[in-house]
Design an enzyme around this catalytic site. Structure first.
Site, mmCIF file in Angstrom:
data_model
loop_
_atom_site.group_PDB
_atom_site.id
_atom_site.type_symbol
_atom_site.label_atom_id
_atom_site.label_comp_id
_atom_site.label_asym_id
_atom_site.label_seq_id
_atom_site.Cartn_x
_atom_site.Cartn_y
_atom_site.Cartn_z
ATOM 1 N N GLU A 11 -5.955 -7.655 10.600
ATOM 2 C CA GLU A 11 -4.889 -8.668 10.682
ATOM 3 C C GLU A 11 -3.628 -8.132 11.360
ATOM 4 O OE1 GLU A 11 -3.395 -6.151 7.584
ATOM 5 O OE2 GLU A 11 -5.426 -6.876 8.005
ATOM 6 N N GLN A 47 -13.031 0.599 0.024
ATOM 7 C CA GLN A 47 -13.349 1.733 -0.842
ATOM 8 C C GLN A 47 -13.930 1.266 -2.181
ATOM 9 O OE1 GLN A 47 -9.460 3.526 -1.019
ATOM 10 N NE2 GLN A 47 -9.382 3.772 1.201
ATOM 11 N N ASN A 104 -3.670 2.456 7.332
ATOM 12 C CA ASN A 104 -2.745 2.948 6.317
ATOM 13 C C ASN A 104 -3.537 3.263 5.060
ATOM 14 O OD1 ASN A 104 -0.799 3.424 4.385
ATOM 15 N ND2 ASN A 104 -0.300 1.267 4.115
ATOM 16 N N CYS A 110 -9.560 -2.095 3.628
ATOM 17 C CA CYS A 110 -8.824 -0.914 3.191
ATOM 18 C C CYS A 110 -9.206 -0.511 1.762
ATOM 19 C CB CYS A 110 -7.318 -1.145 3.345
ATOM 20 S SG CYS A 110 -6.374 0.393 3.422
ATOM 21 N N LEU A 111 -8.331 -0.679 0.765
ATOM 22 C CA LEU A 111 -8.709 -0.353 -0.605
ATOM 23 C C LEU A 111 -9.932 -1.158 -1.012
ATOM 24 C CD1 LEU A 111 -8.046 1.125 -3.312
ATOM 25 C CD2 LEU A 111 -6.679 -0.884 -3.909
ATOM 26 N N GLY A 158 -4.467 -2.174 -0.909
ATOM 27 C CA GLY A 158 -3.579 -1.853 -2.017
ATOM 28 C C GLY A 158 -3.333 -0.364 -2.101
ATOM 29 N N SER A 192 0.814 -1.214 0.000
ATOM 30 C CA SER A 192 0.000 0.000 0.000
ATOM 31 C C SER A 192 0.850 1.267 0.000
ATOM 32 C CB SER A 192 -0.946 0.014 1.204
ATOM 33 O OG SER A 192 -1.899 -1.023 1.106
ATOM 34 N N HIS A 205 -7.039 -2.341 9.331
ATOM 35 C CA HIS A 205 -6.399 -3.645 9.112
ATOM 36 C C HIS A 205 -6.553 -4.551 10.330
ATOM 37 C CE1 HIS A 205 -4.340 -3.150 5.219
ATOM 38 N NE2 HIS A 205 -4.376 -1.866 5.526
#
Length: 367
Positions: free
Chosen positions: A338, A255, A293, A251-252, A224, A48, A336
């Site tokens: 994980e 979105q 992130n 995350c990505l 990503g 990322s 995240h």
């Protein structure tokens, strides 16, 4: 570590001079900051961060070296590291290399001796920006000319996705999940494997017909780099498969799921990057300490009129951290789970995905 002077010059003309380490090449980057106190190996190897240079606000970096187990990708694609103090003599029984050795191996530029508190405040006020890390002999005019001509890669996901499908896990596992790799961290598939999932990892632009041909029980959309609006292939795949498979995104991936339903995303001023972001689960009223992130976020107002509901919010700035569509068996989170900063606050999300798969199967059986 050498004593070569190096400059960091921002697109607004702000200059910092420090000591170079890692690769000696020049780097044009997007400059961001991360507030994590540990985890520089995972940050360095997180896809990322492709094309970005990270200012680490924790002052001492490199002190525990680099080990063989904690990489998030085989080939790191981050562009640079900006630190206050770099330690080239790590002390840790797991250490196999110094940070500089790995940075040299993968062409990652570093600069130390920077006032990272000042730089982080500047990024907070000015926003994430273009920057150049170069030899100290570079003039400001030369640097500014290079920055003016520098454009962010709009196809950055295509640079970090897997080139061909591969499988992870025991085929006798609880379920079979296809994971769409947009720059996926290895720890995500590691967590899914621990939960008993058999995973088939495919490139970001895999057609929906091919995904269905693998007869999966569920679909995962990964994290990503870059602007989610540029990843049109994955958005179209989600559109085609929602309601046909349970879908979970991180995350990505979160979105991209929102965009597939007609919601909008926008770029945050300086993003969320760190290991202590408080997120409230609106379904349980519990607060999770999360690892984050990302530069982009889902526009809360744009969710109105879609079948998506907000499940999680960020308690620092009230941005959207989780969504779901009960009708289509779709859910996602911006953070995240994980990475385990809590350390286990968010691990339940993988169990929720498994439960969603089970409910989807039972619903099909009843139908």
């Amino acid at each position: 570590m050498g004593d070569l002077l190096r400059k960091l010059i921002l697109e607004d003309g702000t200059e910092y001079t420090g000591i170079g380490f890692g690769s000696s090449q020049e780097a044009l980057v997007e400059l961001v900051f991360n507030t994590s106190m540990v985890g520089y190996q995972e940050i360095l190897s997180d896809p990322s961060y492709t094309g970005q240079a990270v200012c680490m606000t924790y002052p001492l970096i490199g002190n525990y070296g680099m080990n063989e187990d904690d990489y998030e990708t085989v080939t790191p694609t981050i562009s640079g590291f900006v630190v206050r103090e770099y330690n080239d003599e790590p002390s840790n029984f797991r250490s196999c290399n110094t940070l500089e050795e790995i940075m040299k191996r993968y062409g990652i530029v570093g600069i130390s001796g920077i006032d990272t508190r000042s730089l982080a405040r500047h990024i907070r006020n000015y926003g994430s920006c273009k920057a150049i890390i170069a030899d100290a002999c570079i003039s400001k005019n030369e640097a500014m000319d290079k920055l003016k001509g520098f454009e962010f890669n709009k196809k950055v996901v295509s640079c970090v996705t897997t080139r061909e499908k591969y499988c992870i896990g025991d085929k006798s596992g609880h379920c079979h999940v296809v994971a769409v790799d947009c720059g996926m961290k290895q720890n995500i598939t590691g967590m899914m494997e621990k939960k008993g999932m058999n995973i088939t990892v495919v490139p970001y632009n895999t057609p929906p017909e091919e995904i269905l041909s693998y007869k999966p029980d569920g679909l995962f959309i990964s994290n990503g780099p870059g602007d989610p609006q540029d990843v049109t292939e994955t958005i179209e795949t989600i559109k085609a498969l929602r309601g046909k498979l349970p879908i979970f995104g991180i995350c990505l991936g979160h979105q991209l799921i929102a965009l597939s339903y007609g919601a909008k995303t926008y770029k945050l001023k300086f993003g969320h990057r760190g290991g202590n972001h408080p997120v409230k689960n609106l379904l349980t009223d519990r607060v999770e300490i999360t690892s984050q992130n990302h530069s982009f976020a889902v526009d809360m107002q744009s969710l109105k009129g879609t079948p998506l509901e907000i499940t999680h919010i960020n308690l620092l700035d009230n941005t959207v951290e989780g969504i779901r569509c009960v009708r289509d068996y779709v859910c996602s989170v911006q953070y995240h789970p994980e990475s385990a900063p809590g350390p286990q606050d968010s691990a339940y999300l993988f169990d929720d995905f498994l439960n969603m798969i089970k409910e989807f199967k039972e619903g099909k059986a009843d139908a």
